[in-house]
Design a protein around this motif. Structure first.
Motif, mmCIF file in Angstrom:
data_model
loop_
_atom_site.group_PDB
_atom_site.id
_atom_site.type_symbol
_atom_site.label_atom_id
_atom_site.label_comp_id
_atom_site.label_asym_id
_atom_site.label_seq_id
_atom_site.Cartn_x
_atom_site.Cartn_y
_atom_site.Cartn_z
ATOM 1 N N ALA A 130 -5.355 1.468 7.896
ATOM 2 C CA ALA A 130 -5.113 0.045 8.113
ATOM 3 C C ALA A 130 -5.454 -0.360 9.544
ATOM 4 O O ALA A 130 -6.018 -1.442 9.782
ATOM 5 C CB ALA A 130 -3.654 -0.295 7.798
ATOM 6 N N TYR A 157 -7.286 4.175 -0.538
ATOM 7 C CA TYR A 157 -8.478 3.415 -0.186
ATOM 8 C C TYR A 157 -9.066 3.891 1.136
ATOM 9 O O TYR A 157 -8.340 4.248 2.074
ATOM 10 C CB TYR A 157 -8.135 1.936 -0.041
ATOM 11 C CG TYR A 157 -8.288 1.106 -1.293
ATOM 12 C CD1 TYR A 157 -8.979 1.572 -2.408
ATOM 13 C CD2 TYR A 157 -7.743 -0.173 -1.344
ATOM 14 C CE1 TYR A 157 -9.114 0.793 -3.536
ATOM 15 C CE2 TYR A 157 -7.876 -0.967 -2.480
ATOM 16 C CZ TYR A 157 -8.562 -0.475 -3.573
ATOM 17 O OH TYR A 157 -8.700 -1.251 -4.688
ATOM 18 N N GLN A 199 -10.490 -5.605 0.196
ATOM 19 C CA GLN A 199 -9.404 -6.197 -0.580
ATOM 20 C C GLN A 199 -8.545 -7.127 0.265
ATOM 21 O O GLN A 199 -8.123 -8.187 -0.201
ATOM 22 C CB GLN A 199 -8.538 -5.105 -1.207
ATOM 23 C CG GLN A 199 -7.482 -5.674 -2.151
ATOM 24 C CD GLN A 199 -6.846 -4.629 -3.032
ATOM 25 O OE1 GLN A 199 -7.516 -3.762 -3.568
ATOM 26 N NE2 GLN A 199 -5.527 -4.692 -3.169
ATOM 27 N N MET A 202 0.855 -1.186 0.000
ATOM 28 C CA MET A 202 0.000 0.000 0.000
ATOM 29 C C MET A 202 0.897 1.243 0.000
ATOM 30 O O MET A 202 0.997 1.966 0.981
ATOM 31 C CB MET A 202 -0.910 -0.034 1.235
ATOM 32 C CG MET A 202 -2.056 0.951 1.222
ATOM 33 S SD MET A 202 -3.155 0.654 2.645
ATOM 34 C CE MET A 202 -4.371 1.947 2.403
ATOM 35 N N THR A 212 -2.192 -2.369 -3.676
ATOM 36 C CA THR A 212 -3.306 -1.776 -2.943
ATOM 37 C C THR A 212 -3.221 -0.258 -3.026
ATOM 38 O O THR A 212 -2.185 0.335 -2.724
ATOM 39 C CB THR A 212 -3.261 -2.226 -1.466
ATOM 40 O OG1 THR A 212 -3.286 -3.664 -1.422
ATOM 41 C CG2 THR A 212 -4.432 -1.678 -0.690
ATOM 42 N N VAL A 234 2.860 -0.688 4.314
ATOM 43 C CA VAL A 234 2.016 0.499 4.196
ATOM 44 C C VAL A 234 2.807 1.763 4.531
ATOM 45 O O VAL A 234 3.704 1.746 5.384
ATOM 46 C CB VAL A 234 0.778 0.366 5.119
ATOM 47 C CG1 VAL A 234 1.186 0.250 6.586
ATOM 48 C CG2 VAL A 234 -0.202 1.527 4.916
ATOM 49 N N LEU A 252 -10.257 -0.980 1.763
ATOM 50 C CA LEU A 252 -9.071 -1.724 2.171
ATOM 51 C C LEU A 252 -9.466 -3.052 2.808
ATOM 52 O O LEU A 252 -8.893 -4.105 2.498
ATOM 53 C CB LEU A 252 -8.232 -0.891 3.139
ATOM 54 C CG LEU A 252 -7.002 -1.592 3.716
ATOM 55 C CD1 LEU A 252 -6.037 -2.016 2.608
ATOM 56 C CD2 LEU A 252 -6.293 -0.684 4.728
#
Length: 562
Positions: free
Chosen positions: A135, A108, A116, A80, A104, A127, A113
């Motif tokens: 997240a 999002y 997915q 991400m 990703t 990330v 998120l």
């Protein structure tokens, strides 16, 4: 089937390519890094890593994933990240460890998120700390067991790394507070990985490399299963197509599109296959910074989408970005409008090379020859080892000039959709054809042209109107910045055309625009309604205008007005 397009192939392009069954993306990387260790591989924000450093760092990350994160072959790792130096290191680290990359979108929402991560079953997440708070909201409901967090400036040189991270977090306040138990820092992971013994994972062409999620512009995103064989085949097809113009070890490529999108991903891998120096643009929406980068980079190749080229052409001093070094500018992701292509050629002296592809085809299917003298208005010819056919709904192949659904067969076509056999069956035929959902035609020389998306066609009194054609005609007017053609209900015809426009010239009227459109469109294609908007039209993560969203917004306005 008859491959008409082969008669139009450049003389040095083969009809087919050969891919070794044991080849993989890590094997390809190892070869390029060994041959070009001292050449710059990636640059971002003034910092550069060589191919030798990419080799060392990605091996360290792979070892960390194996020994610390306990990643097993075939497990999914969600990345991400925007375009930062950390991205290629993480990407190849995952692949070398035998993992499957799940690209990703960093923008999002928590809902997107979570969907997915759950669908892919990702067990590891890499990330950017700017998005770690998103997240944090969903991790407890997913299978993610290990998180690696990085900051924007982590791989920049000292002291710039520390300065950038401080500015991003404490001055610009772009890093919301977050707390994820047990999360590791990216740079610590690399340091720890260098102390571990990496174990080579045997990979075959059939092993999965990516779960690449479709854009979801027509529904819930689906994960296309792209194997190492799919990806390597598409890189070899592309290499065969460009070899007479782009030379190994000599090119500099500008990448202003996000690497988590399949177009930029495969384009960058293709440039890596050529040992090019890849300049990553983190925020292409910062037009001033992008133009500055272009002015200071002597680049030979660049990728982009129509909307990006359109914005750049309106930017001050863009002509100073033409160093006379530009060989190729590749356009994909959405239809190129002729007015934009003509303006670009005038400024940079090279035509936009339009191609066509899908997430499901790794993604490149067709491309114009790099030697064309001017924009063709087509998506070009099928790449080597690629079959393309125009079919009707019954699967019958249609003749030259007849519009129908564009179908693709070749080594780059996905294995199917992840855990969605019913959806796979809807688009994949028993004899290997992928039905793309795009309406196209083929001319007598084997060149293909996309008319429009099957689902976007507007039917006016029984006649089909393709939005691309209406938008292209509108964009020929110098007072238009953006346009979207959508259907609108009508009491006399089921649908009529509504044109939603963002003006470059604020004095432009609907009547004046309609006079212009009369010169380019027959009567039933003319918009019954013209709506002017301020700002920008809604777009996807790579800048493609989302007609579906425009249509929904217009419908809401109509309901309020009623």
């Amino acid at each position: 089937m008859e491959r008409t397009w082969l008669t139009s192939y450049p003389p040095d392009v083969p009809a087919t390519i050969s891919v070794d069954a044991s080849d993989s993306l890590p094997a390809l990387l190892a070869r390029i890094c060994a041959s070009h260790a001292h050449r710059p591989a990636f640059s971002n924000q003034g910092a550069t890593i060589s191919y030798g450093e990419l080799d060392r760092l990605s091996l360290a990350f792979a070892a960390y994933l194996q020994k610390v994160a306990a990643l097993q072959k075939g497990e999914r790792v969600a990345i991400m990240l925007p375009n930062l130096l950390q991205y290629p290191v993480a990407l190849f680290g995952v692949l070398r460890a035998g993992g499957v990359v799940v690209n990703t979108n960093p923008l999002y929402t928590a809902t997107e998120l979570e969907r997915q991560l759950l669908d892919s079953g990702a067990s590891v997440l890499v990330v950017l700390d700017n998005f770690a708070h998103v997240a944090e909201q969903v991790l407890s409901r997913t299978r993610v067991r290990h998180v690696i967090v990085t900051a924007v400036g982590d791989m920049l040189h000292f002291p710039k790394a520390q300065i950038v991270n401080m500015v991003v977090k404490h001055i610009k306040h772009m890093v919301p507070e977050w707390h994820i138990d047990g999360a590791d820092r990216f740079m610590d992971a690399l340091e720890e990985g260098e102390q571990q013994a990496f174990e080579v994972v045997p990979l075959q062409a059939d092993d999965t490399a990516f779960l690449q999620y479709t854009g979801g512009t027509t529904g819930v995103p689906k994960g296309a299963i792209l194997s190492h064989g799919n990806m390597v085949a598409n890189l070899e097809q592309t290499a065969a197509w460009v070899k007479s113009v782009l030379l190994e070890g000599e090119e500099t490529a500008v990448i202003p599109l996000p690497l988590y999108h399949v177009f930029a991903l495969t384009a960058t891998l293709a440039f890596l296959r050529l040992a090019a120096h890849n300049v990553l643009i983190t925020n292409p929406r910062d037009t001033e910074a992008l133009v500055k980068e272009l002015r200071h980079t002597r680049f030979s190749v660049m990728i982009g989408v129509n909307t990006l080229f359109n914005v750049l052409l309106d930017a001050p001093h863009i002509e100073q970005a033409n160093h006379g070094s530009v060989k190729v500018v590749v356009a994909g992701g959405m239809a190129v409008q002729r007015a934009v292509a003509q303006r670009w050629h005038k400024v940079f002296g090279v035509p936009l090379i339009e191609g066509y592809g899908l997430t499901e085809t790794s993604p490149i299917v067709t491309a114009n020859p790099l030697t064309i003298a001017a924009y063709t208005g087509t998506i070009g010819l099928p790449l080597p080892s690629t079959d393309v056919a125009i079919m009707d709904d019954a699967g019958n192949v249609l003749g030259i000039g007849a519009p129908g659904e564009l179908c693709v067969r070749g080594p780059q076509v996905m294995k199917g959709y992840w855990q969605r056999p019913e959806e796979t069956a809807k688009v994949m035929t028993s004899d290997g054809w992928l039905r793309t959902g795009d309406i196209g035609v083929m001319d007598g020389a084997g060149y293909f042209r996309i008319v429009d998306r099957k689902k976007d066609v507007i039917v006016v009194s029984g006649f089909k109107v393709f939005p691309n054609e209406v938008e292209d005609a509108a964009m020929l007017h110098p007072g238009i910045h953006e346009a979207a053609a959508i259907p609108a209900p009508d009491e006399h015809s089921d649908e009529v055309v509504k044109l939603v426009v963002v003006r470059r010239d604020p004095t432009l009227t609907a009547d004046a625009l309609l006079v212009h459109l009369h010169k380019h469109l027959t009567g039933y294609k003319l918009p019954r309604y013209i709506v002017f908007r301020d700002g920008e039209l809604p777009k996807s993560n790579i800048g493609k205008v989302l007609r579906r969203i425009v249509k929904e917004e217009e419908e809401k306005k109509s309901q309020v007005a009623a």
